[in-house]
Design a protein around this motif. Sequence first.
Motif, PDB file in Angstrom:
ATOM      1  N   VAL A   1      30.382  27.597  44.885  1.00  9.44           N
ATOM      2  CA  VAL A   1      30.397  29.053  44.769  1.00  9.44           C
ATOM      3  C   VAL A   1      30.941  29.714  46.048  1.00  9.44           C
ATOM      4  O   VAL A   1      31.581  30.784  45.980  1.00  9.44           O
ATOM      5  CB  VAL A   1      28.984  29.587  44.410  1.00  9.44           C
ATOM      6  CG1 VAL A   1      27.996  29.367  45.554  1.00  9.44           C
ATOM      7  CG2 VAL A   1      29.034  31.045  43.998  1.00  9.44           C
ATOM      8  N   LEU A   2      30.734  29.088  47.194  1.00  8.06           N
ATOM      9  CA  LEU A   2      31.249  29.662  48.440  1.00  8.06           C
ATOM     10  C   LEU A   2      32.775  29.584  48.477  1.00  8.06           C
ATOM     11  O   LEU A   2      33.463  30.543  48.862  1.00  8.06           O
ATOM     12  CB  LEU A   2      30.636  28.924  49.640  1.00  8.06           C
ATOM     13  CG  LEU A   2      31.020  29.447  51.021  1.00  8.06           C
ATOM     14  CD1 LEU A   2      30.612  30.913  51.181  1.00  8.06           C
ATOM     15  CD2 LEU A   2      30.367  28.604  52.103  1.00  8.06           C
ATOM     16  N   VAL A   3      33.278  28.438  48.047  1.00  3.60           N
ATOM     17  CA  VAL A   3      34.730  28.275  47.999  1.00  3.60           C
ATOM     18  C   VAL A   3      35.325  29.220  46.946  1.00  3.60           C
ATOM     19  O   VAL A   3      36.360  29.861  47.164  1.00  3.60           O
ATOM     20  CB  VAL A   3      35.089  26.802  47.678  1.00  3.60           C
ATOM     21  CG1 VAL A   3      36.601  26.632  47.554  1.00  3.60           C
ATOM     22  CG2 VAL A   3      34.525  25.884  48.746  1.00  3.60           C
ATOM     23  N   ALA A   4      34.638  29.317  45.818  1.00  5.83           N
ATOM     24  CA  ALA A   4      35.125  30.202  44.752  1.00  5.83           C
ATOM     25  C   ALA A   4      35.123  31.659  45.203  1.00  5.83           C
ATOM     26  O   ALA A   4      36.030  32.435  44.882  1.00  5.83           O
ATOM     27  CB  ALA A   4      34.248  30.038  43.511  1.00  5.83           C
ATOM     28  N   THR A   5      34.095  32.029  45.944  1.00  6.94           N
ATOM     29  CA  THR A   5      34.025  33.404  46.464  1.00  6.94           C
ATOM     30  C   THR A   5      35.195  33.675  47.405  1.00  6.94           C
ATOM     31  O   THR A   5      35.862  34.720  47.313  1.00  6.94           O
ATOM     32  CB  THR A   5      32.686  33.625  47.199  1.00  6.94           C
ATOM     33  OG1 THR A   5      31.622  33.520  46.257  1.00  6.94           O
ATOM     34  CG2 THR A   5      32.637  34.984  47.864  1.00  6.94           C
ATOM     35  N   THR A   6      35.440  32.740  48.291  1.00  7.81           N
ATOM     36  CA  THR A   6      36.530  32.929  49.247  1.00  7.81           C
ATOM     37  C   THR A   6      37.869  33.042  48.535  1.00  7.81           C
ATOM     38  O   THR A   6      38.703  33.891  48.860  1.00  7.81           O
ATOM     39  CB  THR A   6      36.557  31.767  50.260  1.00  7.81           C
ATOM     40  OG1 THR A   6      35.275  31.687  50.888  1.00  7.81           O
ATOM     41  CG2 THR A   6      37.624  31.979  51.310  1.00  7.81           C
ATOM     42  N   TYR A   7      38.054  32.180  47.521  1.00  3.14           N
ATOM     43  CA  TYR A   7      39.291  32.272  46.740  1.00  3.14           C
ATOM     44  C   TYR A   7      39.410  33.659  46.107  1.00  3.14           C
ATOM     45  O   TYR A   7      40.428  34.343  46.222  1.00  3.14           O
ATOM     46  CB  TYR A   7      39.312  31.194  45.645  1.00  3.14           C
ATOM     47  CG  TYR A   7      40.422  31.418  44.650  1.00  3.14           C
ATOM     48  CD1 TYR A   7      41.725  30.989  44.934  1.00  3.14           C
ATOM     49  CD2 TYR A   7      40.193  32.114  43.458  1.00  3.14           C
ATOM     50  CE1 TYR A   7      42.754  31.240  44.039  1.00  3.14           C
ATOM     51  CE2 TYR A   7      41.219  32.365  42.563  1.00  3.14           C
ATOM     52  CZ  TYR A   7      42.495  31.921  42.857  1.00  3.14           C
ATOM     53  OH  TYR A   7      43.520  32.174  41.990  1.00  3.14           O
ATOM     54  N   SER A   8      38.355  34.053  45.437  1.00  2.00           N
ATOM     55  CA  SER A   8      38.390  35.303  44.693  1.00  2.00           C
ATOM     56  C   SER A   8      38.689  36.483  45.608  1.00  2.00           C
ATOM     57  O   SER A   8      39.587  37.293  45.349  1.00  2.00           O
ATOM     58  CB  SER A   8      37.026  35.486  44.007  1.00  2.00           C
ATOM     59  OG  SER A   8      37.114  36.405  42.967  1.00  2.00           O
ATOM     60  N   LYS A   9      37.945  36.552  46.704  1.00  2.00           N
ATOM     61  CA  LYS A   9      38.122  37.692  47.605  1.00  2.00           C
ATOM     62  C   LYS A   9      39.496  37.636  48.298  1.00  2.00           C
ATOM     63  O   LYS A   9      40.109  38.679  48.550  1.00  2.00           O
ATOM     64  CB  LYS A   9      37.003  37.714  48.651  1.00  2.00           C
ATOM     65  CG  LYS A   9      35.596  37.798  48.055  1.00  2.00           C
ATOM     66  CD  LYS A   9      35.379  39.043  47.203  1.00  2.00           C
ATOM     67  CE  LYS A   9      33.997  39.046  46.581  1.00  2.00           C
ATOM     68  NZ  LYS A   9      33.763  40.211  45.692  1.00  2.00           N
ATOM     69  N   SER A  10      39.963  36.443  48.571  1.00  2.00           N
ATOM     70  CA  SER A  10      41.270  36.323  49.227  1.00  2.00           C
ATOM     71  C   SER A  10      42.392  36.812  48.320  1.00  2.00           C
ATOM     72  O   SER A  10      43.299  37.539  48.748  1.00  2.00           O
ATOM     73  CB  SER A  10      41.538  34.861  49.606  1.00  2.00           C
ATOM     74  OG  SER A  10      40.523  34.370  50.425  1.00  2.00           O
ATOM     75  N   VAL A  11      42.306  36.419  47.064  1.00  5.57           N
ATOM     76  CA  VAL A  11      43.321  36.856  46.102  1.00  5.57           C
ATOM     77  C   VAL A  11      43.292  38.371  45.964  1.00  5.57           C
ATOM     78  O   VAL A  11      44.333  39.049  46.004  1.00  5.57           O
ATOM     79  CB  VAL A  11      43.092  36.181  44.729  1.00  5.57           C
ATOM     80  CG1 VAL A  11      43.891  36.888  43.634  1.00  5.57           C
ATOM     81  CG2 VAL A  11      43.464  34.705  44.793  1.00  5.57           C
TER      82      VAL A  11
END
Lengths: 376, 263
Positions: free
Chosen positions: A247-257
Amino acid sequence: MKSPYDTLSPEKFWKSGAADTDPLTVAGLYTKKFPIAPQDRIATAGSCFAQHITRQFRDHKFTVMDLESPPHFMPDDLQRAYGFSLYSARYGNIYTVRHLLQLAQDAFARKVDASDVWLKDGRWYDAIRPSVDPRGFESVEEALANRRNHLTKVRAVFETMQVFFFTLGLTEAWTCRKTGRVYPVAPGIIAGDYDPELFEFRNFGFNDVYDDFFAFYRLIHEHNPEARFVLTVSPVPLTATASDNHVLVATTYSKSVLRSAAGALCAAFADIDYFPSYEIIASHWSKSAFFEPNMRSITPAGVAAVMRIFFAAHGVQSETGAEVATASSSGTHSVQASVDDLERERRRKERKRARREQRRSGKEVCDDLLLDTFAP
Amino acid sequence: MAAVQQAWVEHSAHVQPSVRATYFGARGKLMKDLTLEEGALVPVTPILRTGIVRTSGGLDRVEIDGYDAIVVYGLAFVFTKRVHRIFARFGTADLRAPGVTRLFSKACVEDIFRANLEQDICAKVLRQIRSVSQVPVLVHAKPFPPENEFHEYVEDERLKSADPDYLRQTMALFQEVARAVCAELDAELLWQDESTCSLPGYTRPEYCLQGLRWNPREAENETHMNKEFGWVVLRRLLERLDEISRGKVLAKMESDTTLIAAQ
């Protein structure tokens, strides 16, 4: 010897711009692209963080549109439960840009799709905003009639707004395989049943987000050429991810995009501004001071700090009486009053205001928090 | 309440001699200052106490388990104006006045009614009673406003032009929720007899003439009902109490009944 960094102002350097500054008093963080006056008609939408922003606009006497204001005699908590007063219409949280685009397309096409009504315990729910009527509807017809009525108000919002303030929340969404319709929450969370044959998970990328917002932007301008846009990215992490990632990696991906798409849109269009609420709250610079202990919810003080910077940039003094950030439209770095007792007084008032705000407004309505109930 | 009490006096022949009623009356809003003390409802303000003592013949507390049944009369649930104000701007998918462009779900309007009802003084009194007793409780709604106030109450032209059936349906929706709220507190809600109503939610003007008041010094107005109205209400209450007690009210058996009054 000369370098291109010789003439840069202090906020361009990490030490003087970030490391040596206080997140509450930093200046030059936001440079407005265009002015927003309190009398401008502002429409708000987005993920649950956008509810804080809406309240802040109202508290500072800005003109937040509300074309679906609540009925008389409806208590505040019930208003929130039924999606009243959260945004400029009762669309609930709009986490993805695809959802926003779909809403605008539906509103202008007056499109109501019967397949967007989900069943739970004999009641029918509008799958596009399932939390807005928490007890659902008696029949499909009642759900569709309410949706049709809602879309007329949404259309009016989009046609008459002068500023659209949108908070990008997520890249993850659930869609209907057959129709491509996108939903704010997965089937089976609030209503409906998850059937992998019918529904699929999508994790939008940069091009999706950019293209969807551009399509939205063009559609709005077809009907309302004067509308201007302010984008911001919610600093609230994902409650859960359906991707293969942590979920941390997914959050970073999401917010980065989302952050990069917002930046690209802001760079491409003169009437799209970007406001860095994500940076203020979620970067390591603020040392997580604006997060609640769950490291997800944002404290009222955090919201106030963010919006104070926004309001200062637009020439509106915050309620605390201390204009701590006066980012000017010219982008010049402003030296802030740093007298200790003034700062202490400001912080005291800030805490008091935050407590008052918390009592008054209660918690924001977040559909995705329901995902927590599925956690082991 | 004075109208009901007067009817009790004038129609005592309809009631078994052994049946007694004690009235505890005051202005409705004052009843919020009743508190629960050792199984009794006790007034906490001097003005409420004065009203209670005067109407009950000297008692200053309602000993809840001292009675076979309790009737809460006149405290409850007259939301005609609220119902109209809500439905002046909103309609449901199948219940909408001409010109109303905003919809809400039926569940939403039910929840609005419920939230208001649960804050009502009547609901507070019922909760107080239920916290100490399972005594049968009848609730009789406060009289509807006089019909000639219709145009004052209905502030919106869209409702003024709505047909009576529409008004009836909106009131019925409200009444259904109020009945459910009472039922959840194990109390039975009786609405004003339809024979006394003309427009839905309003009282026929003839029942508002020469209204009776506990305190004769109060200015005369049409919010107080007359003894004819009082008899309609009392008759209905007695019939229902007789059913609940299996014939002990209108038959020749002993029973105590208390009436809590508020006008």
